[in-house]
Design a protein around this motif. Structure first.
Motif, PDB file in Angstrom:
ATOM      1  N   SER A  31       0.818  -1.221   0.000  1.00 39.55           N
ATOM      2  CA  SER A  31       0.000   0.000   0.000  1.00 39.55           C
ATOM      3  C   SER A  31       0.847   1.265   0.000  1.00 39.55           C
ATOM      4  O   SER A  31       0.622   2.192   0.783  1.00 39.55           O
ATOM      5  CB  SER A  31      -0.944   0.001   1.213  1.00 39.55           C
ATOM      6  N   GLY A  32       1.844   1.310  -0.870  1.00 39.97           N
ATOM      7  CA  GLY A  32       2.658   2.505  -1.001  1.00 39.97           C
ATOM      8  C   GLY A  32       3.724   2.674   0.054  1.00 39.97           C
ATOM      9  O   GLY A  32       4.402   3.699   0.097  1.00 39.97           O
ATOM     10  N   THR A  33       3.899   1.680   0.916  1.00 37.57           N
ATOM     11  CA  THR A  33       4.935   1.730   1.950  1.00 37.57           C
ATOM     12  C   THR A  33       5.995   0.673   1.644  1.00 37.57           C
ATOM     13  O   THR A  33       5.667  -0.492   1.413  1.00 37.57           O
ATOM     14  CB  THR A  33       4.343   1.472   3.345  1.00 37.57           C
ATOM     15  N   THR A  34       7.247   1.090   1.640  1.00 33.21           N
ATOM     16  CA  THR A  34       8.364   0.178   1.388  1.00 33.21           C
ATOM     17  C   THR A  34       9.144  -0.026   2.675  1.00 33.21           C
ATOM     18  O   THR A  34       9.524   0.947   3.341  1.00 33.21           O
ATOM     19  CB  THR A  34       9.306   0.744   0.307  1.00 33.21           C
ATOM     20  N   VAL A  35       9.390  -1.281   3.038  1.00 38.11           N
ATOM     21  CA  VAL A  35      10.181  -1.621   4.217  1.00 38.11           C
ATOM     22  C   VAL A  35      11.462  -2.304   3.748  1.00 38.11           C
ATOM     23  O   VAL A  35      11.413  -3.330   3.066  1.00 38.11           O
ATOM     24  CB  VAL A  35       9.406  -2.539   5.180  1.00 38.11           C
ATOM     25  N   ILE A  36      12.606  -1.710   4.106  1.00 41.48           N
ATOM     26  CA  ILE A  36      13.915  -2.218   3.698  1.00 41.48           C
ATOM     27  C   ILE A  36      14.638  -2.755   4.926  1.00 41.48           C
ATOM     28  O   ILE A  36      14.622  -2.124   5.989  1.00 41.48           O
ATOM     29  CB  ILE A  36      14.763  -1.097   3.053  1.00 41.48           C
ATOM     30  N   LYS A  37      15.297  -3.909   4.770  1.00 35.80           N
ATOM     31  CA  LYS A  37      16.074  -4.490   5.862  1.00 35.80           C
ATOM     32  C   LYS A  37      17.482  -4.824   5.372  1.00 35.80           C
ATOM     33  O   LYS A  37      17.650  -5.490   4.353  1.00 35.80           O
ATOM     34  CB  LYS A  37      15.392  -5.748   6.397  1.00 35.80           C
ATOM     35  N   LEU A  38      18.482  -4.317   6.126  1.00 36.24           N
ATOM     36  CA  LEU A  38      19.882  -4.575   5.786  1.00 36.24           C
ATOM     37  C   LEU A  38      20.753  -4.266   6.997  1.00 36.24           C
ATOM     38  O   LEU A  38      20.527  -3.273   7.698  1.00 36.24           O
ATOM     39  CB  LEU A  38      20.325  -3.716   4.594  1.00 36.24           C
ATOM     40  N   ASN A  39      21.739  -5.125   7.244  1.00 33.93           N
ATOM     41  CA  ASN A  39      22.713  -4.912   8.328  1.00 33.93           C
ATOM     42  C   ASN A  39      22.046  -4.728   9.688  1.00 33.93           C
ATOM     43  O   ASN A  39      22.533  -3.979  10.541  1.00 33.93           O
ATOM     44  CB  ASN A  39      23.601  -3.693   8.032  1.00 33.93           C
ATOM     45  N   GLY A  40      20.911  -5.392   9.897  1.00 35.33           N
ATOM     46  CA  GLY A  40      20.226  -5.291  11.178  1.00 35.33           C
ATOM     47  C   GLY A  40      19.363  -4.059  11.328  1.00 35.33           C
ATOM     48  O   GLY A  40      18.784  -3.832  12.397  1.00 35.33           O
TER      49      GLY A  40
END
Length: 456
Positions: free
Chosen positions: A71-80
């Motif tokens: 819904s138009g929200t981006t969640v990024i995960k990297l290096n904790g």
């Protein structure tokens, strides 16, 4: 290390993310070239109100982050780290904390654009500018490593030690990515071959192994259990020379093809160290340490009356020519100064750092069979000297704040000032044109006139 690379379906979701119809925009999409984790990458970019925004999709793919879009929200995960971006919002949510943006997350042509620096910083990355190009690093660097040694182009071996032994890692000097190389308890340091594709070491029992730095496979060369305190590769990589015995009394060679050991110098002189071998394998330079003389009062056996004459505790440099019919050791020095960082190109002339017993600067000296030491460099206090490819590299203390790295050609004597560095630099390592330093526990490599951290 870097997380799993984003899948095609997720990337498509990011680029097709707009849940809110964007306002009309006259921004033009351009291609920008960045260096991301050591790779040259082209990303789409736009300029909005004077600030450059980059394609979120392109950057996520380049840094190898995990991403989810809803819904138009981006969640990024990297290096904790977890970073949340909302289309058209002027802030990021980084690990639950708000970070303001100068320009909102902008949608253009079905692609989300965001400012690069806050995005990279939010996942623990860094951005520097070198030679007009931005270099982005989002690699989680190895922490607390020491003893860097170059191992071919763009590779360093570094080590970490604890109560369980030592672990060696192979670090990419361009990206900072690292791989486990070897774990040992009681083994010797890895000594890199002249070609840079192998390294030799002994285990706790004295057996010699050679590890292939590409496959990381170790091969047993000999299970001989004699103590081998120093290993030195031959110039052609076909043999390893070493000091043998708990007192380093013998100089021997190990044939890597068949594992045979040959004693070359067996003169019953103990405490040899700092072995250097000429390219033809016939000449040696090394130091010999004589211990203090201990005397006791033989007339009174009831008292422990012992005296030690430390004036006899000296370290001298010797040469040995094994290519003549009656070889014998020749003493090159007689002075009482401490002699460290001993090097030789040809097995005849030695270079060393002379540390005076009284107050005064350490200097770089040379000496040969004439027994007359010559000052090669003495302008500033010499902290370290190493030899690579016939060139001496010297770390000197210029003042309380700065040190200087200079090179000295051993043929012409030409001295060249290479870099001024912080006085926090404690050591250097060199291989060919590659140079690295240790500063406050971090390993930094020279890259285009600036220093890039490859450990932390």
């Amino acid at each position: 290390m870097v997380a799993t690379v984003l899948t095609t379906s997720v990337v498509s979701a990011v680029s097709a993310a707009p849940a809110v119809k964007p306002a009309a925009s006259t921004a033009q999409v351009q291609n920008s070239t960045l260096t991301i984790n050591g790779n040259s990458v082209v990303v789409r970019s736009i300029v909005k109100n004077g600030e450059t925004l980059v394609s979120l999709r392109d950057v996520i793919k380049a840094i190898g982050a995990q991403a989810e879009v809803r819904s138009g929200t981006t969640v990024i995960k990297l290096n904790g780290h977890t970073v949340t971006l909302q289309n058209n919002a002027k802030q990021l949510l980084v690990d639950g904390k708000k970070v303001n943006l100068n320009q909102p997350v902008t949608i253009l042509g079905g692609t989300s654009y965001v400012a690069l620096r806050p995005l990279v910083s939010s996942v623990g990355g860094t951005i520097v500018k070198r030679s007009g190009l931005l270099e982005v690093s989002t690699v989680a660097l190895l922490e607390g490593a020491e003893n860097p040694r170059f191992a071919g182009a763009d590779k360093l071996i570094v080590s970490k030690s604890d109560d369980n032994g030592r672990t060696d890692y192979l670090v990419n000097t361009t990206s900072g990515k690292y791989d486990l190389l070897l774990t040992t308890d009681g083994g010797s340091d890895l000594i890199v071959s002249p070609s840079g594709d192998q390294a030799a070491y002994t285990n706790a029992d004295g057996a010699v192994y050679v590890i292939d730095l590409k496959t990381k496979a170790s091969k047993l060369i000999t299970n001989d259990t004699s103590i081998k305190p120093e290993l030195v590769w031959s110039a052609d990589g076909s043999a390893i020379y070493f000091l043998q015995g708990d007192k380093g009394s013998v100089i021997a060679s190990l044939n890597l093809a068949d594992g045979t050991i040959k004693k070359l110098v067996e003169d019953k002189v103990d405490y040899k160290e700092n072995l250097n071998v000429s390219a033809d394998g016939k000449r040696f330079i090394y130091t010999v340490t004589t211990l203090g003389k201990v005397t006791s009062d033989a007339t009174n056996v009831d008292e422990d009356n012992v005296s030690i004459d430390f004036s006899a505790n000296q370290q001298q440099i010797f040469s040995y020519n094994n290519g003549i019919s009656k070889p014998e050791a020749a003493q090159l020095t007689t002075s009482t100064d401490d002699k460290v960082f001993v090097w030789s190109v040809d097995g005849q002339k030695a270079y060393y750092v002379s540390v005076p017993s009284e107050d005064g600067n350490a200097s770089l000296q040379s000496v040969d069979s004439s027994q007359e030491a010559t000052t090669v460099y003495g302008v500033h206090d010499v902290e370290q000297a190493i030899l690579s490819g016939g060139v001496l590299y010297v770390l000197t203390a210029q003042d309380d704040s700065n040190s200087v790295i200079i090179s000295i050609d051993t043929v012409t004597g030409k001295q060249t000032k290479l870099y001024t560095v912080s006085s926090d630099v404690s050591s250097i390592t060199v291989a060919g044109t590659q140079l690295a330093v240790i500063e406050n526990g971090r390993v930094l490599v020279q890259a285009g006139g600036s220093w890039r951290a490859v450990t932390k």
